[in-house]
Design an enzyme around this catalytic site. Structure first.
Site, mmCIF file in Angstrom:
data_model
loop_
_atom_site.group_PDB
_atom_site.id
_atom_site.type_symbol
_atom_site.label_atom_id
_atom_site.label_comp_id
_atom_site.label_asym_id
_atom_site.label_seq_id
_atom_site.Cartn_x
_atom_site.Cartn_y
_atom_site.Cartn_z
ATOM 1 N N HIS A 1 10.718 18.938 -6.909
ATOM 2 C CA HIS A 1 11.473 20.308 -7.135
ATOM 3 C C HIS A 1 10.820 20.901 -8.521
ATOM 4 O O HIS A 1 10.210 21.873 -8.362
ATOM 5 C CB HIS A 1 12.600 20.033 -7.246
ATOM 6 C CG HIS A 1 13.707 21.251 -7.603
ATOM 7 N ND1 HIS A 1 14.199 22.148 -6.580
ATOM 8 C CD2 HIS A 1 14.037 21.864 -8.708
ATOM 9 C CE1 HIS A 1 14.794 22.859 -6.990
ATOM 10 N NE2 HIS A 1 14.582 23.037 -8.204
ATOM 11 N N GLU A 2 10.695 20.081 -9.282
ATOM 12 C CA GLU A 2 10.411 20.689 -10.606
ATOM 13 C C GLU A 2 8.748 20.987 -10.731
ATOM 14 O O GLU A 2 8.375 21.899 -11.391
ATOM 15 C CB GLU A 2 10.621 19.742 -11.925
ATOM 16 C CG GLU A 2 11.958 19.531 -12.165
ATOM 17 C CD GLU A 2 12.869 20.728 -12.081
ATOM 18 O OE1 GLU A 2 12.399 21.750 -12.450
ATOM 19 O OE2 GLU A 2 14.214 20.728 -11.982
ATOM 20 N N HIS B 1 8.282 24.485 -9.377
ATOM 21 C CA HIS B 1 8.280 25.489 -10.523
ATOM 22 C C HIS B 1 6.870 25.217 -11.231
ATOM 23 O O HIS B 1 6.329 26.289 -11.578
ATOM 24 C CB HIS B 1 9.363 24.871 -11.200
ATOM 25 C CG HIS B 1 10.749 25.288 -10.959
ATOM 26 N ND1 HIS B 1 11.005 26.456 -10.525
ATOM 27 C CD2 HIS B 1 11.901 24.505 -10.646
ATOM 28 C CE1 HIS B 1 12.200 26.736 -10.256
ATOM 29 N NE2 HIS B 1 12.747 25.237 -10.265
ATOM 30 N N GLU C 1 12.729 29.860 -7.729
ATOM 31 C CA GLU C 1 13.370 28.855 -6.971
ATOM 32 C C GLU C 1 12.630 28.717 -5.624
ATOM 33 O O GLU C 1 12.684 27.435 -5.038
ATOM 34 C CB GLU C 1 14.924 29.185 -6.947
ATOM 35 C CG GLU C 1 15.679 28.048 -6.561
ATOM 36 C CD GLU C 1 16.010 26.730 -7.392
ATOM 37 O OE1 GLU C 1 15.942 25.763 -6.986
ATOM 38 O OE2 GLU C 1 15.354 27.294 -8.666
#
Length: 493
Positions: free
Chosen positions: A259-260, A263, A289
């Site tokens: 997830h990160e 980003h 997001e």
């Protein structure tokens, strides 16, 4: 471009450097600062916030903006428009209010850590009341200057062009969908076989690094560390990712890092020709997001990728190979349940957590909800949305850092981003040749290349809906997200 615009470019580059320093100090505070350093760090952040604000509203800025000519280049013209928008927002806020918010937010965030550990909202209530008071003051000032509702003015700071009136009907539609879909999803899911573990932290970290690099993260410009709450920060060339490890559950760290990484890939892919200029920065938090969730939820939990991932997990952790078969991994990674904790929620129920926070923070800023009444309002809202109630404040209103750090208007970005991720992935599947085969080989290159062209490389040239329209042919369409959930969890076509 003329001299006035050239001066503006130089000024905004200086401001960006100060903001980068703030980001790095914030990362340091979360990862490695001793508990007793909070007061000093709060003062440092307050001074930097004040310096950036002073540079932004200095007397010459109005003259430069009035006289600036960026020429005919659409990027430079968009850059000037974004500069003017930032100036209007900054000029609406007195410098002493900006510094007071930085100090109050830093102080409250430190108290929140102890209050959360003790599950005791009363510990943080005085500091939180001050944070809310200052947030209301700032929201009122911004709203008056921008001609917006105060809460809309705060939302605008996180995602340009998105208002509460846009979000509320989307959330109402989703709440109705959830009431129907959740019981069906719960009824049809099959219990997975649970790998027994333990999963050593060192093995988890090695795997996290391996998969992040596979997705495209360049560790010569990135770090992976540990913190209470996973996050991504830093700058496009100095990326900082954090996660947390649980030796009973490898998925938490692995999917958190992916997830990160989404980003981080967005930040790394921003247009270098406009580095430290408003137009060269990310297009907003809902867009951000979407980039984390298209990696974590859309790609890494796809059937194709899980087929590749299974043998890698078996190699890393051992045990019976059948536990890492793609069918069992799907059952493990796509379990649906009525969770009290947002960061542990599945993608079907996650929007309910956001809907609750959207409604509560909107009421807090409007003055319709007193900070002291937040725990009770939280329990009532969670019962209405998911039919469950927290046992204590740690499971309720203390679970997230955002409000205690002064971030109001941010939460809608999570679900808007999830919806945008589903819409982008649907478009990618029709426009990127060989995408599924690549994911089945653990290769993110085709997806990353498409995202870099359609999203990352466009910086802030376009707003949220225009960016989606350029990439997918239409503005945000929540139906794409609900269709994705029907296919994945309800067996729909």
């Amino acid at each position: 471009m003329n001299e006035a615009y050239t001066r503006l470019r130089a000024r905004f580059a200086r401001i960006a450097v100060i903001e980068e320093a703030q980001a790095m100090l914030g990362w340091d505070a979360a990862v490695m600062m001793p508990p007793g350093g909070g007061a000093a760090r709060g003062e440092q952040l307050a001074v930097l916030a004040g310096l950036a604000h002073e540079l932004l509203i200095a007397g010459e800025m109005a003259d430069w903006l009035a006289g600036a000519d960026p020429g005919d280049d659409p990027w430079e013209r968009a850059n000037l428009a974004l500069m003017a928008e930032r100036y209007r927002r900054a000029a609406a806020l007195p410098g002493d209010l900006v510094e007071a918010q930085a100090r109050a937010n830093a102080a409250c965030e430190k108290i929140w850590r102890g209050a959360r550990a003790a599950a005791d909202f009363a510990q943080v209530l005085p500091a939180f009341t001050e944070v809310v008071r200052l947030a209301r003051e700032a929201a009122a000032a911004l709203g008056a200057a921008l001609g917006l509702d105060p809460y809309d003015a705060l939302m605008e700071g996180f995602q340009r062009g998105v208002r509460a009136a846009d979000v509320a009907p989307i959330f109402a539609t989703y709440q109705a969908f959830l009431a129907e879909a959740l019981p069906l999803a719960l009824a049809r899911q099959v219990a997975p076989q649970i790998p027994p573990g333990p999963f050593p932290e060192a093995a988890q970290e090695a795997l996290c690094r391996r998969l992040a690099a596979r997705a495209g993260l360049d560790f010569s410009h990135a770090r992976l560390d540990r913190s209470l709450h996973p996050f991504s920060g830093g700058t496009p060339s100095d990326i900082r990712i954090t996660t947390r490890y649980d030796e009973a559950d490898f998925a938490q760290s692995l999917m958190g890092v992916m997830h990160e990484t989404g980003h981080a890939l967005y930040e790394a892919g921003l247009p270098t020709a406009y580095a430290r200029q408003p137009v060269g920065m990310a297009a907003g938090m809902a867009v951000h997001e979407s980039q984390s969730l298209i990696i974590e939820m859309q790609a890494c939990r796809s059937d194709a990728f899980l087929a590749w991932l299974g043998p890698i997990l078996h190699e890393s952790f051992g045990g019976a190979a059948a536990l890492y078969a793609p069918e069992n991994l799907a059952r493990l990674g796509l379990r649906v349940g009525r969770s009290l904790i947002r960061v542990d929620a599945d993608e079907v129920t996650y929007p309910a957590h956001v809907i609750l926070r959207f409604r509560l923070e909107r009421a807090l800023i409007a003055g319709d909800l007193d900070p002291a009444d937040l725990p009770g309002a939280w329990r009532e809202g969670m019962a209405a949305l998911l039919g469950i109630t927290p046992r204590d404040d740690a499971e309720g209103c203390l679970q997230d850092i955002h409000w205690y750090d002064g971030a109001f208007g941010y939460f809608p970005s999570y679900t808007l981003g999830a919806m945008a991720a589903a819409q982008l992935m649907a478009a990618a599947r029709t426009r990127v040749p060989g995408l599924e085969a690549a994911l089945a080989a653990g290769d993110f290159t085709p997806l990353r290349t498409w995202l870099r062209a359609e999203i990352h490389g466009r910086g802030s040239l376009l707003g949220f809906n225009d960016l989606l329209r350029a990439a997918t042919g239409k503005p945000l369409d929540p139906e794409d997200f609900m269709a994705h959930l029907r296919r994945r969890y309800l067996g729909g076509g």
